[in-house]
Design an enzyme around this catalytic site. Structure first.
Site, PDB file in Angstrom:
ATOM      1  N   GLU A 140      -0.295   0.027   1.280  1.00 42.99           N
ATOM      2  CA  GLU A 140      -1.518  -0.100   0.491  1.00 42.99           C
ATOM      3  C   GLU A 140      -1.905  -1.575   0.425  1.00 42.99           C
ATOM      4  OE1 GLU A 140      -3.620   1.619  -3.570  1.00 42.99           O
ATOM      5  OE2 GLU A 140      -1.438   1.591  -3.437  1.00 42.99           O
ATOM      6  N   HIS A 156      -3.183   2.055   3.560  1.00 43.11           N
ATOM      7  CA  HIS A 156      -3.575   3.032   2.539  1.00 43.11           C
ATOM      8  C   HIS A 156      -4.736   2.406   1.784  1.00 43.11           C
ATOM      9  CE1 HIS A 156      -2.907   6.436  -0.200  1.00 43.11           C
ATOM     10  NE2 HIS A 156      -3.255   5.585  -1.158  1.00 43.11           N
ATOM     11  N   ASP A 170       3.445   1.538   9.439  1.00 40.77           N
ATOM     12  CA  ASP A 170       1.995   1.294   9.467  1.00 40.77           C
ATOM     13  C   ASP A 170       1.239   2.605   9.554  1.00 40.77           C
ATOM     14  OD1 ASP A 170      -0.497   0.133   9.630  1.00 40.77           O
ATOM     15  OD2 ASP A 170      -0.346  -0.282  11.777  1.00 40.77           O
ATOM     16  N   ASP A 223      -7.727   2.241  -3.946  1.00 39.18           N
ATOM     17  CA  ASP A 223      -8.581   3.147  -4.706  1.00 39.18           C
ATOM     18  C   ASP A 223      -9.869   2.435  -5.134  1.00 39.18           C
ATOM     19  OD1 ASP A 223      -6.600   1.722  -6.509  1.00 39.18           O
ATOM     20  OD2 ASP A 223      -7.994   2.487  -7.999  1.00 39.18           O
TER      21      ASP A 223
END
Length: 844
Positions: A721, A669, A712, A350
């Protein structure tokens, strides 16, 4: 919806409907020319047989495409209706020499198609091998465009349509397609075969591989082209790894030390291993790459092509108009007022910035330099600051330190827990993420983490007072002010569930015990200032445990052990070191005695969970400390085993670092990697790793067993992530192992420094060697800062030593550099109390 046209020629060799859950085609048995039932195209179609020249035993679907702007069409694969509700995905295996974007639509019995959200993958430009692509339709069974809008019936899927959405012309080979089946499991399970570090091994280091399958007996190291056997060894007895239920054997070829590129072959195992190298500098590339991963996580600046290459991107999140959330309001900073808080690293997948996780990440990079400075003095990362005279690893850490300084309330010294959106951004690039940003609540944990890192920064950046005037002083003032705030506010927990107007739903990093943070901060402050008021706050009674953002007490112990001259009593030094060695002993015994995989990872069942790869990295971090204290090579070998684990010697045969290895994680991610349209993921990022919790509920996990529970795909935030606190120990351990085996560190000595104690803000001042002229093209004059106990040493960037002849007893040494190639070097002078190192440049 934009309409495009697609003219496709498909040359088909064979078609086979596969008998398994769902449907599929591997193009192995149909006759040609002509198309067999199932494959259609609404433009003129020419089908002939084709054999791939590089693998004549296999047949494929050959597709030639040309995009126009007249209509919207593609080619389709039809079959009897199947139920995809439990396995809502399609897997295709494709090879191409020209990257393109492939979209797939599913069509149900009512002729509704999944077009509410386009399901696409960027197909990798690599004509040397096939890649598997997973198209996940979870939550996408709805038609939003057209005249037949409504839910798509996932239980009645009868056709798949393949559409190329990027304007281009090209060809590709499709080796298989699987629909409505957990087909990804045959990609990630890695059940059989040879599993090893896919980068390779250090010439003088341990070299082991895990073999699953084959016949008992010998293994062979062969040249990369498989033409010659260069080493023969005997496999160990079989042993079962409880975390994967595999019966495996170890191939140990540590005594093979010939540099080169090789593979391993084992009778009965159909394929040789991935290629690997043996070299004196095998880990140098990933050492640099794992630190460079932090550069790719930078906020508030554009990443330009000279430094970011393929992954150049526009600036995002300037963070110069950050709002004070109502939870963070205080005298002098009212709710809704704005502060400037630029720089720093995006925390993980993020785009938010968190003090707690930044704290341990920054500490670990700074510790890399403090513990192995000679190595990092010469390590160039190709970042914008590489041309200055500060080591690049410190430049990178400083980018986050400067952000952290902006997170302290100047009125009272408390530190905001994080800088964040109210909610997570979508899968967009940083410059497209423009939601309001907030700093939220000051908290005890964040403030103590901040105090620790600032005290550590003051100590380390004091060595660069000329380049960074005033920085060290600013850091120690900020550290003591934060510590004082935390002493007055010892129990302010961050609980974002009670935050409102707006509510905050991004990463919590909540903690409810601050004894470890207080001890760490006190240890760093004492080490930098030598004031006993901090020493009394250090917790020397508890044992060491594995570092993590919630468990930081051991970080303080490591700082004390390394800077042992600062400890008040010699008995405390032994106590601290013995705690760390006791922790390392468990990891060493697992790697060298217990584990079927011969890795420290798995020393206890709790090793596999969220961010399990950071467990492996931090275990190696602890083992390296024990080696530094004891010089017992068994600790170092155990540390190397976990490096090998992260780079391929694991249950699923993956290298868990993007861009490094023959089969490396490539679909993390990670917002940038998901949104940038580039087939290859941003490199140098360590993914989370196997996690049997599978909290994301993504399709495609090969197993629920601890060591095999990884897939994956960017859907899998619980295993795939990335995070800065995972990358930091990876950077430390790869640099440390490379440094130790290169032999470029001074003889192990406790770092004893004479620190003034007259004021609380006093900081350590390191020795600078005066060199002139620098750069030099012939003679370099070196002024000795102390008496030498051995001859000066000159080293290049790879740690190779160059012999220096002549008299070094006088106050000034003169070095003839005529025999050196142009480039950067360092000189090391060894005195009774330690070594001093300085960089210099040779020009021609």
């Amino acid at each position: 919806m934009k309409k495009v046209g697609l003219i496709i020629t498909i040359l088909l060799s064979s078609i086979l409907s596969m008998a398994q859950t769902g449907v599929g085609d591997d193009f192995e048995s149909a006759t040609a020319p002509g198309l067999t039932t199932g494959w259609t195209e609404n433009k003129p179609l020419y089908a002939v047989q084709t054999i791939e020249t590089t693998a004549p035993t296999n047949t494929q679907l050959y597709t030639k495409y040309t995009i126009t702007a007249t209509n919207y069409s593609g080619f389709a694969y039809a079959f009897s209706s199947i139920n995809m509700a439990d396995a809502p995905f399609v897997t295709v295996k494709i090879k191409t020499g020209a990257s393109f974007t492939l979209r797939i639509d599913l069509i149900d019995a009512n002729e509704r198609r999944t077009n509410q959200i386009n399901t696409t993958q960027v197909i990798k430009n690599d004509n040397t091998k096939y890649y598997d692509y997973l198209f996940d339709f979870t939550g996408r069974f709805y038609q939003q465009y057209g005249t037949n809008n409504g839910p798509v019936d996932a239980t009645q899927i009868k056709r798949v349509e393949f559409i190329i959405t990027a304007p281009s012309t090209g060809t590709f080979l499709m080796d298989s397609v699987m629909v409505g089946t957990r087909a990804k499991t045959n990609i990630t399970s890695g059940a059989k075969g040879i599993k090893l570090n896919q980068l390779g091994f250090l010439k003088e280091g341990p070299k082991k591989a895990v073999v699953n399958g084959g016949n008992a007996g010998d293994f062979y190291i062969v040249t990369d082209d498989l033409s010659d056997t260069v080493y023969t060894g005997t496999l160990s007895a079989a042993k079962t790894w409880s975390y994967s239920s595999e019966s495996v054997r170890i191939a140990d070829f540590s005594n093979f030390k010939v540099p080169g590129k090789y593979r391993m072959r084992v009778p009965g195992v159909p394929s040789p291993s991935y290629p690997f190298i043996i070299s004196e500098t095998t880990l140098n590339g990933i050492s640099k790459g794992s630190i460079k991963g932090f550069y790719y996580q930078r906020a508030s600046m554009a990443l330009t092509a000279p430094y970011a290459g393929t992954w150049a991107r526009a600036a995002g999140h300037p963070d110069n108009q950050v709002l004070i959330h109502n939870s963070a309001a205080s005298p002098g900073r009212a709710t809704g007022s704005k502060i400037s808080s630029p720089r720093g690293w995006y925390d993980a997948g993020d785009y938010n910035k968190y003090i707690v996780n930044s704290g341990i990440s920054t500490y670990t990079l700074l510790a890399s330099y403090e513990h192995f400075g000679t190595y990092y003095d010469t390590l160039k990362l190709n970042i914008p600051e590489s041309s200055n005279s500060i080591p690049d690893v410190l430049d990178e850490a400083l980018y986050n330190v400067r952000w952290m300084l902006t997170m302290q309330d100047p009125y009272d010294g408390g530190v905001y827990h994080k800088l964040t959106n109210a909610n997570f951004d979508g899968d967009v690039m940083p410059n497209a993420a423009t939601l309001p940003r907030y700093v939220v609540q000051k908290a005890t944990g964040a403030t103590l983490d901040f105090a620790a890192v600032m005290a550590q920064s003051a100590r380390i950046f004091a060595q660069f007072s000329t380049q960074l005037p005033g920085l060290s002083d600013s850091c120690i003032v900020a550290a003591k002010k934060a510590y004082d705030w935390a002493i007055l506010n010892p129990s302010i927990f961050y609980n974002q569930d009670v935050l409102a107007n707006p509510a905050i739903t991004t990463g919590g990093y909540g903690d409810y015990s601050f004894a470890d943070e207080k001890s760490w901060a006190a240890a760093e402050l004492y080490t930098t200032t030598r004031l006993t008021q901090y020493y009394s706050d250090i917790n020397l009674s508890s044992g060491a445990d594995l570092p993590g953002w919630q468990n930081v007490n051991t970080l303080g112990l490591i700082t004390l052990a390394h800077n042992s001259g600062n400890l008040s009593a010699p008995s405390d030094l032994n106590t601290v070191k013995n705690k760390i060695i006791a922790l390392a002993d468990g990891y060493k015994n697992e790697a060298l005695t217990t584990s079927a995989y011969a890795v420290a990872m798995g020393a206890n069942s709790g090793n596999f969970g969220w961010g399990s790869n950071s467990v492996a990295a931090n275990q190696a971090f602890i083992l390296i400390q024990a080696f530094n204290y004891t010089k017992d090579s068994s600790y170092l070998k155990a540390a190397v085993s976990n490096v090998d684990y992260l780079l391929g010697r694991n249950g699923i045969n993956y290298s868990f670092v993007t861009g490094y290895g023959s089969l490396a994680s490539n679909n993390p991610h990670h917002r940038v990697s998901q949104a940038d349209g580039i087939a290859a993921a941003v490199p140098g990022l360590l993914v989370g790793g196997p996690n049997p919790g599978q909290q994301d509920n993504c399709p495609g996990y090969p197993s629920s067993q601890a060591a095999l529970s990884y897939v994956d795909t960017d859907c899998s935030y619980s295993t795939n992530e990335i995070a800065i606190n995972w990358n930091a120990p990876l950077a430390y351990i790869t640099g440390a192992v490379q440094s130790i085996y290169s032999g470029i560190e001074p003889t192990a000595k406790d770092n004893i420094v004479d620190i003034p104690t007259s004021t609380r803000s006093a900081v350590m001042q390191n020795i600078t060697i005066k060199l002139y002229p620098n750069p030099t093209s012939y003679l370099l004059n070196v002024e000795k800062p102390f008496d030498l106990i051995e001859a000066p040493v000159v080293l290049d960037l790879n740690g190779l030593e160059y012999t220096i002849s002549g008299d070094w007893s006088g106050n000034t040494i003169q070095i003839n550099t005529a025999s050196l190639q142009a480039g950067m070097y360092l000189i090391r002078l060894q005195g009774e109390n330690g070594a001093a190192v300085q960089k210099f440049t040779v020009t021609k």
